[in-house]
Write a protein that holds these residues in place. Structure first.
Motif, PDB file in Angstrom:
ATOM      1  N   LEU A 192       0.917  -1.057   0.069  1.00  0.00           N
ATOM      2  CA  LEU A 192      -0.001  -0.014  -0.056  1.00  0.00           C
ATOM      3  C   LEU A 192       0.918   1.251  -0.157  1.00  0.00           C
ATOM      4  O   LEU A 192       1.823   1.361   0.923  1.00  0.00           O
ATOM      5  N   ASN A 193       0.683   2.241  -0.895  1.00  0.00           N
ATOM      6  CA  ASN A 193       1.419   3.180  -1.224  1.00  0.00           C
ATOM      7  C   ASN A 193       0.898   4.671  -1.212  1.00  0.00           C
ATOM      8  O   ASN A 193       1.415   5.764  -1.504  1.00  0.00           O
ATOM      9  N   ASP A 194      -0.469   4.854  -0.619  1.00  0.00           N
ATOM     10  CA  ASP A 194      -1.136   6.168  -0.546  1.00  0.00           C
ATOM     11  C   ASP A 194      -2.067   6.277   0.327  1.00  0.00           C
ATOM     12  O   ASP A 194      -2.202   5.072   1.227  1.00  0.00           O
ATOM     13  N   SER A 195      -2.249   7.374   0.931  1.00  0.00           N
ATOM     14  CA  SER A 195      -3.112   7.712   2.047  1.00  0.00           C
ATOM     15  C   SER A 195      -4.325   7.064   2.007  1.00  0.00           C
ATOM     16  O   SER A 195      -4.937   6.582   3.168  1.00  0.00           O
ATOM     17  N   GLU A 196      -5.050   6.917   0.872  1.00  0.00           N
ATOM     18  CA  GLU A 196      -6.287   6.141   0.784  1.00  0.00           C
ATOM     19  C   GLU A 196      -6.327   4.984   1.226  1.00  0.00           C
ATOM     20  O   GLU A 196      -7.289   4.488   1.783  1.00  0.00           O
ATOM     21  N   THR A 197      -5.468   4.329   0.805  1.00  0.00           N
ATOM     22  CA  THR A 197      -5.296   2.770   1.112  1.00  0.00           C
ATOM     23  C   THR A 197      -4.713   2.552   2.471  1.00  0.00           C
ATOM     24  O   THR A 197      -5.326   1.574   3.081  1.00  0.00           O
ATOM     25  N   TRP A 198      -3.839   3.559   2.883  1.00  0.00           N
ATOM     26  CA  TRP A 198      -3.443   3.357   4.428  1.00  0.00           C
ATOM     27  C   TRP A 198      -4.595   3.673   5.237  1.00  0.00           C
ATOM     28  O   TRP A 198      -4.856   2.903   6.354  1.00  0.00           O
ATOM     29  N   SER A 199      -5.346   4.587   4.910  1.00  0.00           N
ATOM     30  CA  SER A 199      -6.756   4.756   5.709  1.00  0.00           C
ATOM     31  C   SER A 199      -7.574   3.594   5.844  1.00  0.00           C
ATOM     32  O   SER A 199      -8.314   3.240   6.719  1.00  0.00           O
ATOM     33  N   ASP A 200      -7.830   3.279   4.535  1.00  0.00           N
ATOM     34  CA  ASP A 200      -8.580   1.889   4.634  1.00  0.00           C
ATOM     35  C   ASP A 200      -8.232   0.725   5.566  1.00  0.00           C
ATOM     36  O   ASP A 200      -8.984   0.151   5.908  1.00  0.00           O
ATOM     37  N   VAL A 209       2.628  -3.047   4.446  1.00  0.00           N
ATOM     38  CA  VAL A 209       3.867  -3.188   3.709  1.00  0.00           C
ATOM     39  C   VAL A 209       3.773  -2.265   2.618  1.00  0.00           C
ATOM     40  O   VAL A 209       2.947  -2.014   1.917  1.00  0.00           O
ATOM     41  N   THR A 210       4.759  -1.360   2.607  1.00  0.00           N
ATOM     42  CA  THR A 210       4.880  -0.242   1.720  1.00  0.00           C
ATOM     43  C   THR A 210       6.135  -0.045   1.016  1.00  0.00           C
ATOM     44  O   THR A 210       7.066  -0.321   1.662  1.00  0.00           O
ATOM     45  N   ASP A 211       6.196   0.662  -0.018  1.00  0.00           N
ATOM     46  CA  ASP A 211       7.225   1.140  -0.707  1.00  0.00           C
ATOM     47  C   ASP A 211       7.779   2.360  -0.402  1.00  0.00           C
ATOM     48  O   ASP A 211       8.561   2.880  -0.663  1.00  0.00           O
ATOM     49  N   ARG A 212       6.882   2.936   0.676  1.00  0.00           N
ATOM     50  CA  ARG A 212       7.147   4.501   0.974  1.00  0.00           C
ATOM     51  C   ARG A 212       7.113   4.550   2.546  1.00  0.00           C
ATOM     52  O   ARG A 212       6.225   5.097   3.038  1.00  0.00           O
ATOM     53  N   PRO A 213       8.016   3.785   3.431  1.00  0.00           N
ATOM     54  CA  PRO A 213       7.962   3.752   4.774  1.00  0.00           C
ATOM     55  C   PRO A 213       8.122   5.041   5.333  1.00  0.00           C
ATOM     56  O   PRO A 213       7.489   5.328   6.381  1.00  0.00           O
ATOM     57  N   ALA A 214       9.143   6.190   4.701  1.00  0.00           N
ATOM     58  CA  ALA A 214       9.044   7.321   5.493  1.00  0.00           C
ATOM     59  C   ALA A 214       7.888   8.145   5.318  1.00  0.00           C
ATOM     60  O   ALA A 214       7.187   8.531   6.358  1.00  0.00           O
ATOM     61  N   GLU A 215       7.247   8.033   4.209  1.00  0.00           N
ATOM     62  CA  GLU A 215       5.885   8.805   4.116  1.00  0.00           C
ATOM     63  C   GLU A 215       4.806   8.361   4.831  1.00  0.00           C
ATOM     64  O   GLU A 215       4.068   9.016   5.350  1.00  0.00           O
ATOM     65  N   LEU A 216       4.944   7.082   4.935  1.00  0.00           N
ATOM     66  CA  LEU A 216       3.648   6.112   5.754  1.00  0.00           C
ATOM     67  C   LEU A 216       3.941   6.741   7.019  1.00  0.00           C
ATOM     68  O   LEU A 216       3.183   6.881   7.861  1.00  0.00           O
ATOM     69  N   GLN A 243       5.112   9.497   8.381  1.00  0.00           N
ATOM     70  CA  GLN A 243       4.794  10.757   8.496  1.00  0.00           C
ATOM     71  C   GLN A 243       3.228  10.919   8.624  1.00  0.00           C
ATOM     72  O   GLN A 243       2.608  11.665   9.473  1.00  0.00           O
ATOM     73  N   TRP A 244       2.614   9.949   7.805  1.00  0.00           N
ATOM     74  CA  TRP A 244       1.087   9.983   7.789  1.00  0.00           C
ATOM     75  C   TRP A 244       0.502   9.521   8.973  1.00  0.00           C
ATOM     76  O   TRP A 244      -0.160  10.017   9.458  1.00  0.00           O
ATOM     77  N   ILE A 245       1.268   8.507   9.470  1.00  0.00           N
ATOM     78  CA  ILE A 245       0.738   7.959  10.710  1.00  0.00           C
ATOM     79  C   ILE A 245       0.921   8.942  11.840  1.00  0.00           C
ATOM     80  O   ILE A 245       0.156   9.274  12.781  1.00  0.00           O
ATOM     81  N   ALA A 246       2.026   9.561  11.971  1.00  0.00           N
ATOM     82  CA  ALA A 246       2.493  10.606  12.962  1.00  0.00           C
ATOM     83  C   ALA A 246       1.261  11.659  12.988  1.00  0.00           C
ATOM     84  O   ALA A 246       0.927  12.165  14.162  1.00  0.00           O
ATOM     85  N   GLN A 247       0.986  12.085  11.676  1.00  0.00           N
ATOM     86  CA  GLN A 247       0.030  13.216  11.730  1.00  0.00           C
ATOM     87  C   GLN A 247      -1.475  12.774  11.782  1.00  0.00           C
ATOM     88  O   GLN A 247      -2.176  13.551  12.871  1.00  0.00           O
ATOM     89  N   GLU A 248      -1.672  11.437  11.490  1.00  0.00           N
ATOM     90  CA  GLU A 248      -3.226  10.969  11.724  1.00  0.00           C
ATOM     91  C   GLU A 248      -3.674  10.828  13.163  1.00  0.00           C
ATOM     92  O   GLU A 248      -4.430  11.011  13.759  1.00  0.00           O
ATOM     93  N   PHE A 249      -2.460  10.328  13.855  1.00  0.00           N
ATOM     94  CA  PHE A 249      -2.785   9.929  15.199  1.00  0.00           C
ATOM     95  C   PHE A 249      -2.042  10.942  16.381  1.00  0.00           C
ATOM     96  O   PHE A 249      -2.267  10.760  17.391  1.00  0.00           O
TER      97      PHE A 249
END
Length: 314
Positions: free
Chosen positions: A265-273, A283-290, A292-298
């Protein structure tokens, strides 16, 4: 290239292995890392000691390292992932013609090196002489195909854990080689073994049952508990399609006492789902970006319902 009898896993017998897998289912899943040699680490299997609930933060697994900043499955990409917000680094293991475990996803070296042909036709010396970085960028010219031992030497000084996917089908002896390397580097508590092949995971149970196994399946049909039991697995790794088509799948897997990871999963929509369904890991190709997304969302007060019960894992 070495052309003698191939000691590597039986990649070319996959149709037979798939048939055996189906039968089993019917009957029964560096770089800047030295922080402190005594740093506290979290046991790999601890990721599933407390299964997620819908809305809890999933753990992050960097797919073949961090493929966005360096060529996949090189020490550069793996080091970047280990030094990111990822809890796990996922990589692929195959054997060379002379039986050395190396990190390579494809059956052939064509896509990610300047060589051609199957991995198992190369000796380790021949494989390590290939350029595994120029295809990604000139600055990575000369990057090599790492041995598993090189990666484990990085991991031992890291706070992170690893998921090693054994490609193809492995014998007890071959799995034992991997288990011995893991033990020798002192990271047995920080490695999980993944495979699409049930008999490989069964070999793991016979040879090194202390290493947690994960069965990788594109679709989960029927009872996930029976599927995992056939492989002696503590978790299932499956596709976005599997949970999209069957939103109750995550709950059934958890009810069986198993963990569940979703790839890739490589984008915020699929991460959110995925998080909304309560998956344990992404599992993601973008671990740093994920990360950051988790830090912001939570941490964002506007997302309090989403952040219910958040806890870190890994």
């Amino acid at each position: 290239m070495v052309t003698s009898q191939n000691p590597a896993p039986a990649y070319r017998d996959q149709r037979v292995r798939r048939a055996t897998l189906a039968a089993a289912i019917v009957t029964a899943i560096t770089l800047a890392l030295v922080l402190n040699a005594n740093v506290t680490r979290v046991h790999a299997a601890g990721a599933f000691s407390s299964l997620r609930s819908p809305g809890e933060a999933a753990f992050i697994a960097g797919h073949r390292g961090d493929k966005t900043v360096a060529p996949e499955n090189t020490l550069q990409a793996l080091g970047q992932a280990l030094n990111s917000a990822a809890d796990y680094v996922e990589t692929d293991v195959q054997l060379t013609a002379d039986g050395v475990p190396v990190l390579m996803h494809d059956w052939t070296v064509d896509r990610t090196t300047n060589g051609t042909g199957p991995v198992w036709n190369y000796s380790y010396e021949e494989l390590s002489a290939l350029d595994a970085g120029s295809w990604f960028g000139e600055e990575f010219a000369g990057a090599t195909v790492p041995s598993l031992e090189e990666f484990l030497n990085l991991l031992r000084w890291s706070t992170k854990n690893a998921i090693l996917e054994l490609k193809g089908s492995w014998t007890d002896e071959q799995v034992g080689l991997i288990a011995d390397l893991i033990a020798r580097h002192g990271v047995s508590d920080h490695v999980m073994i993944g495979s699409f092949d049930i008999m490989t995971l069964q070999a793991l149970q016979r040879v090194s049952p202390e290493l947690p196994g994960m069965l990788i399946v594109r679709d989960i049909v029927g009872d996930p508990g029976a599927l995992a039991a056939a492989a002696g697995a503590v978790a299932l790794v499956t596709s976005k399609k599997a949970i999209t088509q069957d939103p109750e799948l995550v709950e059934r897997v958890h009810d069986a006492g198993l963990g569940i990871l979703i790839y890739t999963l490589n984008d915020s929509e699929t991460w959110s789902d995925a998080v909304s369904l309560g998956v344990d890991g992404i599992v993601t190709d973008r671990p740093a970006e994920l990360g950051q997304w988790i830090a912001q969302e939570f941490t964002d007060p506007d997302n309090l319902p989403f952040a219910k019960g958040v806890h870190a894992a890994g």
